[in-house]
Motif scaffolding. Structure first.
Motif, PDB file in Angstrom:
ATOM      1  N   SER A 138       0.817  -1.210   0.000  1.00 23.31           N
ATOM      2  CA  SER A 138       0.000   0.000   0.000  1.00 23.31           C
ATOM      3  C   SER A 138       0.858   1.270   0.000  1.00 23.31           C
ATOM      4  O   SER A 138       0.468   2.274  -0.589  1.00 23.31           O
ATOM      5  N   HIS A 139       2.029   1.225   0.620  1.00 19.80           N
ATOM      6  CA  HIS A 139       2.912   2.393   0.626  1.00 19.80           C
ATOM      7  C   HIS A 139       3.383   2.693  -0.789  1.00 19.80           C
ATOM      8  O   HIS A 139       3.418   3.853  -1.224  1.00 19.80           O
ATOM      9  N   GLU A 140       3.710   1.638  -1.526  1.00 20.70           N
ATOM     10  CA  GLU A 140       4.148   1.803  -2.911  1.00 20.70           C
ATOM     11  C   GLU A 140       3.003   2.283  -3.800  1.00 20.70           C
ATOM     12  O   GLU A 140       3.180   3.146  -4.646  1.00 20.70           O
ATOM     13  N   ALA A 141       1.815   1.713  -3.592  1.00 24.88           N
ATOM     14  CA  ALA A 141       0.646   2.135  -4.381  1.00 24.88           C
ATOM     15  C   ALA A 141       0.319   3.595  -4.110  1.00 24.88           C
ATOM     16  O   ALA A 141       0.030   4.361  -5.036  1.00 24.88           O
ATOM     17  N   LEU A 142       0.381   3.997  -2.850  1.00 20.64           N
ATOM     18  CA  LEU A 142       0.108   5.389  -2.498  1.00 20.64           C
ATOM     19  C   LEU A 142       1.162   6.310  -3.101  1.00 20.64           C
ATOM     20  O   LEU A 142       0.835   7.378  -3.631  1.00 20.64           O
ATOM     21  N   SER A 143       2.414   5.892  -3.069  1.00 22.44           N
ATOM     22  CA  SER A 143       3.488   6.695  -3.666  1.00 22.44           C
ATOM     23  C   SER A 143       3.267   6.871  -5.166  1.00 22.44           C
ATOM     24  O   SER A 143       3.408   7.975  -5.703  1.00 22.44           O
ATOM     25  N   PHE A 144       2.900   5.788  -5.850  1.00 21.02           N
ATOM     26  CA  PHE A 144       2.676   5.838  -7.296  1.00 21.02           C
ATOM     27  C   PHE A 144       1.484   6.732  -7.642  1.00 21.02           C
ATOM     28  O   PHE A 144       1.586   7.608  -8.507  1.00 21.02           O
ATOM     29  N   THR A 145       0.360   6.520  -6.955  1.00 26.33           N
ATOM     30  CA  THR A 145      -0.827   7.315  -7.282  1.00 26.33           C
ATOM     31  C   THR A 145      -0.650   8.777  -6.879  1.00 26.33           C
ATOM     32  O   THR A 145      -1.215   9.663  -7.524  1.00 26.33           O
ATOM     33  N   TYR A 146       0.137   9.022  -5.829  1.00 25.09           N
ATOM     34  CA  TYR A 146       0.458  10.404  -5.488  1.00 25.09           C
ATOM     35  C   TYR A 146       1.224  11.048  -6.650  1.00 25.09           C
ATOM     36  O   TYR A 146       0.949  12.188  -7.035  1.00 25.09           O
ATOM     37  N   GLY A 147       2.182  10.302  -7.218  1.00 24.69           N
ATOM     38  CA  GLY A 147       2.935  10.808  -8.360  1.00 24.69           C
ATOM     39  C   GLY A 147       2.041  11.117  -9.553  1.00 24.69           C
ATOM     40  O   GLY A 147       2.192  12.161 -10.201  1.00 24.69           O
ATOM     41  N   THR A 148       1.086  10.228  -9.844  1.00 28.06           N
ATOM     42  CA  THR A 148       0.187  10.487 -10.980  1.00 28.06           C
ATOM     43  C   THR A 148      -0.686  11.711 -10.706  1.00 28.06           C
ATOM     44  O   THR A 148      -0.948  12.505 -11.602  1.00 28.06           O
TER      45      THR A 148
END
Length: 165
Positions: A71-81
């Motif tokens: 979830s930390h990685e998913a949040l980081s990715f979607t934050y970037g988008t």
């Protein structure tokens, strides 16, 4: 905006928020490279829909709150988008909220023109000291080392607020 502006802004602010800067940087370019990946001809079309990126960010935030795996990685990715869409909304052409409805915030910046380079320079001037001071909202690498007993309080205070290491 160009990729350098997207990557710098997403990575820098992700670090400040305690997210993974590398994954946020990759996410910050995703709306553009997914157009090529899926053969979408229209730039700033469906891959730039604000509603999709807000939904993905909220969903990944829920996963993060409930401690789901990755979830930390998913949040980081979607934050970037999401930062990509935010920065594109600052340009003259804006971004689609959904369908043909467009959102523009100011509209003073033109991609790869002096207005973008001035904006990037201002970002660098503002964000670099925060990165150098290791300012993080609720999370610090040095605080973690101090809490683990690896460094003492004196070393923590010296490193936490030191401009140059």
């Amino acid at each position: 905006m160009t990729w350098i502006t997207h990557i710098f802004f997403a990575s820098s602010t992700a670090h400040i928020l305690g997210l993974n800067p590398a994954i946020a940087g990759i996410g910050s370019t995703a709306p553009d490279w997914t157009e090529d990946l899926f053969g979408i001809k229209e730039h700033r079309g469906i891959t730039h829909w604000l509603i999709l990126h807000i939904s993905a960010l909220l969903f990944s935030l829920l996963l993060f709150i409930y401690h789901a795996p990755l979830s930390h990685e998913a949040l980081s990715f979607t934050y970037g988008t999401f930062t990509h869409i935010f920065l594109d909304a600052l340009t003259k052409s804006g971004v689609p909220a959904y369908g043909r409805t467009r959102i523009r915030i100011g509209g003073l910046i033109t991609t790869a023109r002096p207005s973008e380079w001035i904006f990037l320079a201002l970002l660098i001037v503002f964000l670099t000291p925060l990165l150098k001071l290791d300012v993080q909202l609720g999370y610090s690498r040095h605080r973690e080392l101090y809490q683990q007993g690896i460094i003492d309080r004196k070393e923590y205070m010296e490193r936490r607020f030191k401009l140059w290491e």
